[in-house]
Design a protein around this motif. Structure first.
Motif, PDB file in Angstrom:
ATOM      1  N   SER A  54       0.837  -1.208   0.000  1.00  0.00           N
ATOM      2  CA  SER A  54       0.000   0.000   0.000  1.00  0.00           C
ATOM      3  C   SER A  54       0.868   1.253   0.000  1.00  0.00           C
ATOM      4  O   SER A  54       0.552   2.236  -0.669  1.00  0.00           O
ATOM      5  CB  SER A  54      -0.949  -0.005   1.189  1.00  0.00           C
ATOM      6  OG  SER A  54      -0.224  -0.053   2.401  1.00  0.00           O
ATOM      7  N   GLU A  57       2.186   1.732  -3.501  1.00  0.00           N
ATOM      8  CA  GLU A  57       1.157   2.281  -4.378  1.00  0.00           C
ATOM      9  C   GLU A  57       0.974   3.780  -4.140  1.00  0.00           C
ATOM     10  O   GLU A  57       0.793   4.548  -5.078  1.00  0.00           O
ATOM     11  CB  GLU A  57      -0.166   1.540  -4.182  1.00  0.00           C
ATOM     12  CG  GLU A  57      -0.148   0.140  -4.743  1.00  0.00           C
ATOM     13  CD  GLU A  57      -1.381  -0.678  -4.387  1.00  0.00           C
ATOM     14  OE1 GLU A  57      -2.201  -0.214  -3.574  1.00  0.00           O
ATOM     15  OE2 GLU A  57      -1.512  -1.792  -4.921  1.00  0.00           O
ATOM     16  N   GLU A  58       1.061   4.199  -2.886  1.00  0.00           N
ATOM     17  CA  GLU A  58       0.963   5.625  -2.577  1.00  0.00           C
ATOM     18  C   GLU A  58       2.149   6.393  -3.164  1.00  0.00           C
ATOM     19  O   GLU A  58       1.975   7.470  -3.734  1.00  0.00           O
ATOM     20  CB  GLU A  58       0.936   5.850  -1.064  1.00  0.00           C
ATOM     21  CG  GLU A  58      -0.337   5.440  -0.381  1.00  0.00           C
ATOM     22  CD  GLU A  58      -0.228   5.531   1.135  1.00  0.00           C
ATOM     23  OE1 GLU A  58       0.705   6.195   1.645  1.00  0.00           O
ATOM     24  OE2 GLU A  58      -1.075   4.931   1.813  1.00  0.00           O
ATOM     25  N   ILE A  60       4.112   5.604  -5.668  1.00  0.00           N
ATOM     26  CA  ILE A  60       4.166   5.608  -7.131  1.00  0.00           C
ATOM     27  C   ILE A  60       3.353   6.763  -7.692  1.00  0.00           C
ATOM     28  O   ILE A  60       3.723   7.359  -8.693  1.00  0.00           O
ATOM     29  CB  ILE A  60       3.708   4.243  -7.687  1.00  0.00           C
ATOM     30  CG1 ILE A  60       4.855   3.262  -7.527  1.00  0.00           C
ATOM     31  CG2 ILE A  60       3.282   4.342  -9.135  1.00  0.00           C
ATOM     32  CD1 ILE A  60       4.561   1.878  -7.969  1.00  0.00           C
ATOM     33  N   GLY A  61       2.267   7.116  -7.055  1.00  0.00           N
ATOM     34  CA  GLY A  61       1.443   8.228  -7.507  1.00  0.00           C
ATOM     35  C   GLY A  61       1.976   9.586  -7.080  1.00  0.00           C
ATOM     36  O   GLY A  61       1.430  10.620  -7.457  1.00  0.00           O
ATOM     37  N   PRO A 117       1.999   7.509 -13.284  1.00  0.00           N
ATOM     38  CA  PRO A 117       1.477   6.916 -12.037  1.00  0.00           C
ATOM     39  C   PRO A 117       0.463   5.805 -12.291  1.00  0.00           C
ATOM     40  O   PRO A 117       0.461   4.793 -11.589  1.00  0.00           O
ATOM     41  CB  PRO A 117       0.826   8.098 -11.314  1.00  0.00           C
ATOM     42  CG  PRO A 117       1.471   9.304 -11.886  1.00  0.00           C
ATOM     43  CD  PRO A 117       1.804   8.973 -13.301  1.00  0.00           C
ATOM     44  N   LYS A 118      -0.400   5.975 -13.291  1.00  0.00           N
ATOM     45  CA  LYS A 118      -1.413   4.955 -13.580  1.00  0.00           C
ATOM     46  C   LYS A 118      -0.758   3.661 -14.057  1.00  0.00           C
ATOM     47  O   LYS A 118      -1.145   2.569 -13.618  1.00  0.00           O
ATOM     48  CB  LYS A 118      -2.388   5.466 -14.643  1.00  0.00           C
ATOM     49  CG  LYS A 118      -3.248   6.611 -14.185  1.00  0.00           C
ATOM     50  CD  LYS A 118      -4.103   7.140 -15.310  1.00  0.00           C
ATOM     51  CE  LYS A 118      -4.817   8.407 -14.882  1.00  0.00           C
ATOM     52  NZ  LYS A 118      -5.532   9.029 -15.991  1.00  0.00           N
ATOM     53  N   THR A 121       1.066   1.988 -11.105  1.00  0.00           N
ATOM     54  CA  THR A 121       0.109   1.390 -10.171  1.00  0.00           C
ATOM     55  C   THR A 121      -0.448   0.092 -10.735  1.00  0.00           C
ATOM     56  O   THR A 121      -0.575  -0.907 -10.012  1.00  0.00           O
ATOM     57  CB  THR A 121      -1.041   2.382  -9.875  1.00  0.00           C
ATOM     58  OG1 THR A 121      -0.492   3.580  -9.360  1.00  0.00           O
ATOM     59  CG2 THR A 121      -2.017   1.797  -8.882  1.00  0.00           C
ATOM     60  N   THR A 122      -0.741   0.083 -12.025  1.00  0.00           N
ATOM     61  CA  THR A 122      -1.240  -1.130 -12.669  1.00  0.00           C
ATOM     62  C   THR A 122      -0.177  -2.227 -12.640  1.00  0.00           C
ATOM     63  O   THR A 122      -0.485  -3.390 -12.334  1.00  0.00           O
ATOM     64  CB  THR A 122      -1.649  -0.835 -14.130  1.00  0.00           C
ATOM     65  OG1 THR A 122      -2.616   0.204 -14.124  1.00  0.00           O
ATOM     66  CG2 THR A 122      -2.225  -2.069 -14.794  1.00  0.00           C
ATOM     67  N   LEU A 124       2.272  -2.550 -10.498  1.00  0.00           N
ATOM     68  CA  LEU A 124       2.433  -3.008  -9.124  1.00  0.00           C
ATOM     69  C   LEU A 124       1.292  -3.918  -8.693  1.00  0.00           C
ATOM     70  O   LEU A 124       1.524  -4.950  -8.062  1.00  0.00           O
ATOM     71  CB  LEU A 124       2.548  -1.814  -8.179  1.00  0.00           C
ATOM     72  CG  LEU A 124       2.849  -2.151  -6.726  1.00  0.00           C
ATOM     73  CD1 LEU A 124       4.207  -2.821  -6.610  1.00  0.00           C
ATOM     74  CD2 LEU A 124       2.811  -0.909  -5.872  1.00  0.00           C
ATOM     75  N   SER A 125       0.066  -3.571  -9.054  1.00  0.00           N
ATOM     76  CA  SER A 125      -1.059  -4.428  -8.656  1.00  0.00           C
ATOM     77  C   SER A 125      -1.006  -5.763  -9.392  1.00  0.00           C
ATOM     78  O   SER A 125      -1.309  -6.807  -8.808  1.00  0.00           O
ATOM     79  CB  SER A 125      -2.393  -3.727  -8.875  1.00  0.00           C
ATOM     80  OG  SER A 125      -2.669  -3.587 -10.241  1.00  0.00           O
TER      81      SER A 125
END
Length: 184
Positions: A54, A57-58, A60-61, A117-118, A121-122, A124-125
């Motif tokens: 988490s 993810e924070e 990365i944005g 960032p998008k 995030t993709t 990483l998920s």
């Protein structure tokens, strides 16, 4: 008082030692191996909850991260527009001047700032789903012989557990002897 009564603490100590040794061996060789699946699932989920996905993810944005990467990205875009593009499409190079390449570069950079960032995030998920740390840890624990590991790591503890039973049995036997002596 019967002289055999003085053997009560010794017999109690032997019973306490034997009970603790048997209980420890049961725990080590029977109970824990049967609970191996449950233990590995619990351990896997606990480790997965500790990992900082988490926070990643924070971060990365975070716009600062994107800004730190921009100089390298700009260098690559410059190289692409000034070297690679004319090599690959020479006809286009004849019609595209410095103003146009600067405008294209500006558009690319703005799009990358919004897209970076998008995309990260993709990625990483997807990586989080693909790795599935909980299942990976569970599979690794299932491959190992938990009895051997526990035996290696708990041999000293098992010995102390037996000695504790010996000591407690002796104390209980001595208290019983004192009670028998007090009653008579």
């Amino acid at each position: 008082m019967n002289p055999w009564m003085f053997s009560i603490p010794l017999i109690s100590a032997l019973i306490g030692w034997l009970f603790n040794i048997l209980a420890g061996r049961y725990l080590l060789y029977n109970y824990l191996p049967k609970k191996k699946d449950q233990l590995s699932a619990t351990l896997g989920s606990k480790i997965e909850s500790v990992l900082p996905f988490s926070k990643l993810e924070e971060q990365i944005g975070n716009p600062e991260l994107v800004e730190k990467a921009m100089p390298m990205i700009e260098t690559h875009i410059d190289e692409f527009l000034s070297v690679k593009l004319p090599q690959e499409i020479p006809m286009l190079a004849m019609f595209v001047g410095n103003k146009t390449t600067d405008k294209i570069k500006e558009v690319f950079i703005n799009q990358l700032r919004a897209l970076f960032p998008k995309v990260m995030t993709t990625i990483l998920s997807n990586l989080k789903e693909k790795i599935n740390i909980s299942k990976t840890i569970q599979a690794e624990i299932d491959k190992t012989d938990i009895t051997v590991i526990l035996k290696e790591n708990l041999s000293g503890t098992m010995q102390r557990f037996g000695y504790t039973g010996l000591l407690l049995g002796f104390i209980i036997g001595a208290v019983n002897l004192l009670l028998f002596y007090a009653i008579q």
